[in-house]
Design a protein around this motif. Structure first.
Motif, PDB file in Angstrom:
ATOM      1  N   ALA A  81      -5.282  -3.653  13.255  1.00 26.33           N
ATOM      2  CA  ALA A  81      -4.845  -4.520  12.159  1.00 26.33           C
ATOM      3  C   ALA A  81      -3.632  -3.944  11.448  1.00 26.33           C
ATOM      4  CB  ALA A  81      -5.988  -4.718  11.180  1.00 26.33           C
ATOM      5  N   ALA A  82      -3.518  -2.612  11.418  1.00 23.94           N
ATOM      6  CA  ALA A  82      -2.383  -1.972  10.739  1.00 23.94           C
ATOM      7  C   ALA A  82      -1.059  -2.351  11.401  1.00 23.94           C
ATOM      8  CB  ALA A  82      -2.561  -0.458  10.737  1.00 23.94           C
ATOM      9  N   PHE A  83      -1.049  -2.405  12.747  1.00 21.24           N
ATOM     10  CA  PHE A  83       0.186  -2.766  13.451  1.00 21.24           C
ATOM     11  C   PHE A  83       0.547  -4.218  13.183  1.00 21.24           C
ATOM     12  CE2 PHE A  83       2.051  -4.799  17.209  1.00 21.24           C
ATOM     13  CZ  PHE A  83       3.259  -4.126  17.266  1.00 21.24           C
ATOM     14  N   ARG A  84      -0.418  -5.110  13.253  1.00 24.03           N
ATOM     15  CA  ARG A  84      -0.126  -6.525  13.022  1.00 24.03           C
ATOM     16  C   ARG A  84       0.361  -6.760  11.595  1.00 24.03           C
ATOM     17  NH1 ARG A  84      -5.022  -6.986  15.973  1.00 24.03           N
ATOM     18  NH2 ARG A  84      -6.178  -7.391  14.034  1.00 24.03           N
ATOM     19  N   GLU A  85      -0.235  -6.055  10.654  1.00 24.05           N
ATOM     20  CA  GLU A  85       0.210  -6.189   9.261  1.00 24.05           C
ATOM     21  C   GLU A  85       1.614  -5.638   9.076  1.00 24.05           C
ATOM     22  OE1 GLU A  85      -1.118  -4.709   4.763  1.00 24.05           O
ATOM     23  OE2 GLU A  85      -2.385  -4.282   6.508  1.00 24.05           O
ATOM     24  N   LEU A  87       3.944  -5.396  11.378  1.00 20.89           N
ATOM     25  CA  LEU A  87       4.888  -6.297  12.049  1.00 20.89           C
ATOM     26  C   LEU A  87       5.175  -7.519  11.187  1.00 20.89           C
ATOM     27  CD1 LEU A  87       6.528  -7.024  14.574  1.00 20.89           C
ATOM     28  CD2 LEU A  87       4.463  -8.060  15.530  1.00 20.89           C
ATOM     29  N   THR A  88       4.123  -8.111  10.626  1.00 23.32           N
ATOM     30  CA  THR A  88       4.304  -9.282   9.761  1.00 23.32           C
ATOM     31  C   THR A  88       5.123  -8.939   8.530  1.00 23.32           C
ATOM     32  OG1 THR A  88       2.167 -10.153  10.504  1.00 23.32           O
ATOM     33  CG2 THR A  88       3.097 -11.091   8.497  1.00 23.32           C
ATOM     34  N   THR A  89       4.816  -7.805   7.897  1.00 22.74           N
ATOM     35  CA  THR A  89       5.549  -7.386   6.704  1.00 22.74           C
ATOM     36  C   THR A  89       7.011  -7.129   7.022  1.00 22.74           C
ATOM     37  OG1 THR A  89       3.542  -6.374   5.802  1.00 22.74           O
ATOM     38  CG2 THR A  89       5.639  -5.699   4.846  1.00 22.74           C
ATOM     39  N   THR A  90       7.265  -6.481   8.142  1.00 20.29           N
ATOM     40  CA  THR A  90       8.646  -6.183   8.532  1.00 20.29           C
ATOM     41  C   THR A  90       9.448  -7.460   8.739  1.00 20.29           C
ATOM     42  OG1 THR A  90       7.933  -4.142   9.616  1.00 20.29           O
ATOM     43  CG2 THR A  90      10.086  -5.006  10.220  1.00 20.29           C
ATOM     44  N   VAL A  91       8.847  -8.430   9.423  1.00 15.52           N
ATOM     45  CA  VAL A  91       9.567  -9.663   9.739  1.00 15.52           C
ATOM     46  C   VAL A  91       9.849 -10.461   8.476  1.00 15.52           C
ATOM     47  CG1 VAL A  91       9.404 -11.874  10.928  1.00 15.52           C
ATOM     48  CG2 VAL A  91       8.719  -9.778  12.101  1.00 15.52           C
ATOM     49  N   CYS A 241      17.836  -4.725   8.024  1.00 16.19           N
ATOM     50  CA  CYS A 241      16.584  -4.806   7.260  1.00 16.19           C
ATOM     51  C   CYS A 241      15.379  -4.530   8.146  1.00 16.19           C
ATOM     52  CB  CYS A 241      16.456  -6.182   6.615  1.00 16.19           C
ATOM     53  SG  CYS A 241      17.600  -6.491   5.256  1.00 16.19           S
ATOM     54  N   LEU A 242      15.463  -4.901   9.392  1.00 13.04           N
ATOM     55  CA  LEU A 242      14.347  -4.673  10.302  1.00 13.04           C
ATOM     56  C   LEU A 242      14.070  -3.187  10.486  1.00 13.04           C
ATOM     57  CD1 LEU A 242      12.453  -6.377  12.232  1.00 13.04           C
ATOM     58  CD2 LEU A 242      14.029  -5.737  14.059  1.00 13.04           C
ATOM     59  N   ALA A 253       6.210   1.961  -2.685  1.00 12.27           N
ATOM     60  CA  ALA A 253       5.326   0.812  -2.484  1.00 12.27           C
ATOM     61  C   ALA A 253       4.264   1.181  -1.446  1.00 12.27           C
ATOM     62  CB  ALA A 253       6.130  -0.400  -2.032  1.00 12.27           C
ATOM     63  N   LYS A 254       3.131   1.693  -1.923  1.00 18.29           N
ATOM     64  CA  LYS A 254       2.099   2.182  -1.015  1.00 18.29           C
ATOM     65  C   LYS A 254       1.450   1.060  -0.209  1.00 18.29           C
ATOM     66  CE  LYS A 254       1.043   6.125  -4.005  1.00 18.29           C
ATOM     67  NZ  LYS A 254       0.011   6.841  -4.791  1.00 18.29           N
ATOM     68  N   GLY A 255       1.407  -0.139  -0.775  1.00 20.18           N
ATOM     69  CA  GLY A 255       0.805  -1.246  -0.046  1.00 20.18           C
ATOM     70  C   GLY A 255       1.745  -1.937   0.915  1.00 20.18           C
ATOM     71  N   VAL A 256       2.988  -1.476   1.008  1.00 18.82           N
ATOM     72  CA  VAL A 256       3.982  -2.092   1.893  1.00 18.82           C
ATOM     73  C   VAL A 256       4.214  -1.162   3.073  1.00 18.82           C
ATOM     74  CG1 VAL A 256       6.322  -2.986   2.081  1.00 18.82           C
ATOM     75  CG2 VAL A 256       5.066  -3.234  -0.065  1.00 18.82           C
ATOM     76  N   THR A 257       3.769  -1.596   4.248  1.00 17.26           N
ATOM     77  CA  THR A 257       3.932  -0.807   5.469  1.00 17.26           C
ATOM     78  C   THR A 257       4.738  -1.610   6.467  1.00 17.26           C
ATOM     79  OG1 THR A 257       1.785   0.271   5.125  1.00 17.26           O
ATOM     80  CG2 THR A 257       2.756   0.435   7.310  1.00 17.26           C
ATOM     81  N   THR A 258       5.941  -1.142   6.765  1.00 11.84           N
ATOM     82  CA  THR A 258       6.779  -1.762   7.776  1.00 11.84           C
ATOM     83  C   THR A 258       6.668  -0.965   9.074  1.00 11.84           C
ATOM     84  OG1 THR A 258       8.687  -0.470   7.043  1.00 11.84           O
ATOM     85  CG2 THR A 258       8.360  -2.638   6.033  1.00 11.84           C
ATOM     86  N   LEU A 259       7.306  -1.444  10.122  1.00 15.56           N
ATOM     87  CA  LEU A 259       7.255  -0.737  11.400  1.00 15.56           C
ATOM     88  C   LEU A 259       7.836   0.677  11.300  1.00 15.56           C
ATOM     89  CD1 LEU A 259       8.115  -3.550  13.982  1.00 15.56           C
ATOM     90  CD2 LEU A 259       5.879  -2.565  13.445  1.00 15.56           C
ATOM     91  N   PRO A 260       9.011   0.891  10.674  1.00 17.85           N
ATOM     92  CA  PRO A 260       9.489   2.279  10.517  1.00 17.85           C
ATOM     93  C   PRO A 260       8.526   3.149   9.714  1.00 17.85           C
ATOM     94  CG  PRO A 260      11.289   0.744  10.163  1.00 17.85           C
ATOM     95  CD  PRO A 260      10.046  -0.072  10.246  1.00 17.85           C
ATOM     96  N   MET A 261       7.911   2.588   8.666  1.00 20.95           N
ATOM     97  CA  MET A 261       6.942   3.356   7.898  1.00 20.95           C
ATOM     98  C   MET A 261       5.703   3.667   8.725  1.00 20.95           C
ATOM     99  SD  MET A 261       7.941   4.220   4.875  1.00 20.95           S
ATOM    100  CE  MET A 261       6.352   4.624   4.151  1.00 20.95           C
ATOM    101  N   LEU A 262       5.315   2.749   9.605  1.00 22.20           N
ATOM    102  CA  LEU A 262       4.156   2.993  10.467  1.00 22.20           C
ATOM    103  C   LEU A 262       4.459   4.088  11.481  1.00 22.20           C
ATOM    104  CD1 LEU A 262       1.266   2.083  11.058  1.00 22.20           C
ATOM    105  CD2 LEU A 262       2.185   0.410  12.677  1.00 22.20           C
TER     106      LEU A 262
END
Length: 303
Positions: A81-85, A87-91, A241-242, A253-262
Motif C-alpha cells: 500500500a505504501a508504494f501505491r500511495e 505513486l498516487t501522491t507523486t502524480v 516535480c515528479l 510533511a511526514k504524511g506526504v510520501t512521494t516516490l523519491p521519498m520512498l
C-alpha cells in the motif's frame, strides 16, 4: 615605355588554410575523440544505473539466494500500500503543481511583458537568477513565513494573544504543493517571456483599435502565441516535480510520501535496497517517459 604586369598564376594546390581546416575536420571526426566522453558517461551514469536495475531483480530482502533474476522484489513492492500511495501522491502533486505553475506563470509573464511598471526589466532579469536557486532555499523561506514559529504565526499570536497561530499547512500536501508552485513557476515564465519578446506589438495595437478589451486581447492574441512556450514549460515542470525530493524533505510533511521519498526511506531508513531500487526504476521509467513526451511536444510546437 609601357610596363607590363604579370598576374599571379592560380595555384593548383589548395591553400594552407583550407588544408589545415580539412585536416582539423578530419581529425575531430575520428571516433577516438568520442571515447573519453563515452567512457565518462558509461562509468559515471550507465554503470550505476545498470547496478540499480540489477539490484531491483535481486530478492535479497526476502532472504532468498538465487543465481538468476527474480521478479519477487517487484511483486512485493507493487503489492504494498505504501508504494501505491506514494505513486498516487507523486502524480497528483506533479500534475497539480504543473497546472498551478502554468496559470500563475502565464499571468505573471503577461504582466511583466505587457504592463509597464517601474522595475519591470529588473524583475525579468531576476527570473533568470531565480532559476539557479536550490529548491530547499525556497522551502526554507516559506518556513520562515508560514512555519509553526514563523512570522505569520508570530504576528497572529502577538495580536490575538493565542497560544499558537493558525498556519500549519506547510506540513500537509497543500504546503508541498505551494512550495513546488512557488519554486517551479519561473521555469514556465522564462520561455513565456522569450516568446512574448518576439510578439509583434502591432497585433496588440490593431486589436485595441478595433475595440477589443484587455481580456479579449489576452485570449485571442497573446494566448495563441504563448501555447508553444506553455507546452514546453509545462512538460518540463511536470518532469521536475515528479522527481522533486528537497521540497518534500524540508517542509517536514511526514504524511506526504512521494516516490523519491520512498526510495530514501527504503534505502536509508530500512536498508531494503532491492525495494528501493524497484521504486527507483519505476521513477526512472516515468521520468524518461515524460521527458520523451516533453521532447516530442517541444519539437512539434517549435519551442
Amino acid at each position: 615605355m609601357a610596363s607590363t604586369t604579370t598576374s599571379p598564376r592560380p595555384s593548383s594546390r589548395p591553400s594552407d588554410a583550407v588544408t589545415g581546416r580539412r585536416t582539423s575536420v578530419r581529425l575531430w571526426n575520428t571516433p577516438t575523440w568520442a571515447l573519453p566522453p563515452v567512457l565518462v558517461l558509461a562509468l559515471g551514469f550507465l554503470y550505476p544505473l545498470a547496478l540499480v536495475v540489477r539490484q531491483s531483480f535481486t530478492p535479497e530482502s526476502l532472504g532468498e539466494t538465487t543465481n538468476g533474476a527474480s521478479l519477487a522484489p517487484y511483486t512485493e513492492v507493487f503489492a504494498s500500500a505504501a508504494f501505491r500511495e506514494a505513486l498516487t501522491t507523486t502524480v497528483w502533486l506533479a500534475v497539480g503543481a504543473t497546472v498551478g505553475c502554468l496559470v500563475l506563470g502565464f499571468v505573471l509573464a503577461v504582466v511583466i511583458a505587457f504592463v509597464p511598471f517601474p522595475g519591470g526589466k529588473a524583475v525579468a532579469r531576476f527570473i533568470d537568477v531565480f532559476l539557479s536557486f536550490p529548491s530547499f532555499l525556497i522551502t526554507l523561506a516559506l518556513l520562515f513565513i508560514y512555519g509553526s514559529v514563523g512570522m505569520a504565526n508570530g504576528a497572529w499570536t502577538g495580536v490575538t494573544g493565542a497560544a499558537e497561530g493558525p498556519f500549519h499547512f506547510l506540513t500537509t500536501p497543500w504546503g508541498v504543493l505551494l512550495a513546488e508552485i512557488t519554486y517551479f513557476t519561473p521555469f514556465v515564465m522564462r520561455p513565456l517571456l522569450a516568446a512574448f519578446s518576439q510578439l509583434d506589438t502591432a497585433q496588440l495595437e490593431v486589436a485595441s483599435s478595433l475595440g477589443a478589451g484587455p481580456l479579449r486581447i489576452v485570449r485571442q492574441v497573446i494566448l495563441p502565441e504563448a501555447l508553444p512556450a506553455l507546452a514546453a514549460g509545462g512538460s518540463l515542470v511536470l518532469v521536475l516535480c515528479l522527481n522533486e525530493f528537497g521540497i518534500v524533505l524540508f517542509t517536514g510533511a511526514k504524511g506526504v510520501t512521494t516516490l523519491p521519498m520512498l526510495v530514501y526511506s527504503k534505502a536509508i531508513l530500512e536498508s531494503d535496497y532491492p525495494a528501493a531500487c524497484v521504486v527507483a526504476v519505476v521513477n526512472i521509467v516515468l521520468s524518461v517517459g515524460l521527458y520523451s513526451l516533453y521532447r516530442v511536444v517541444s519539437r512539434r510546437v517549435g519551442a
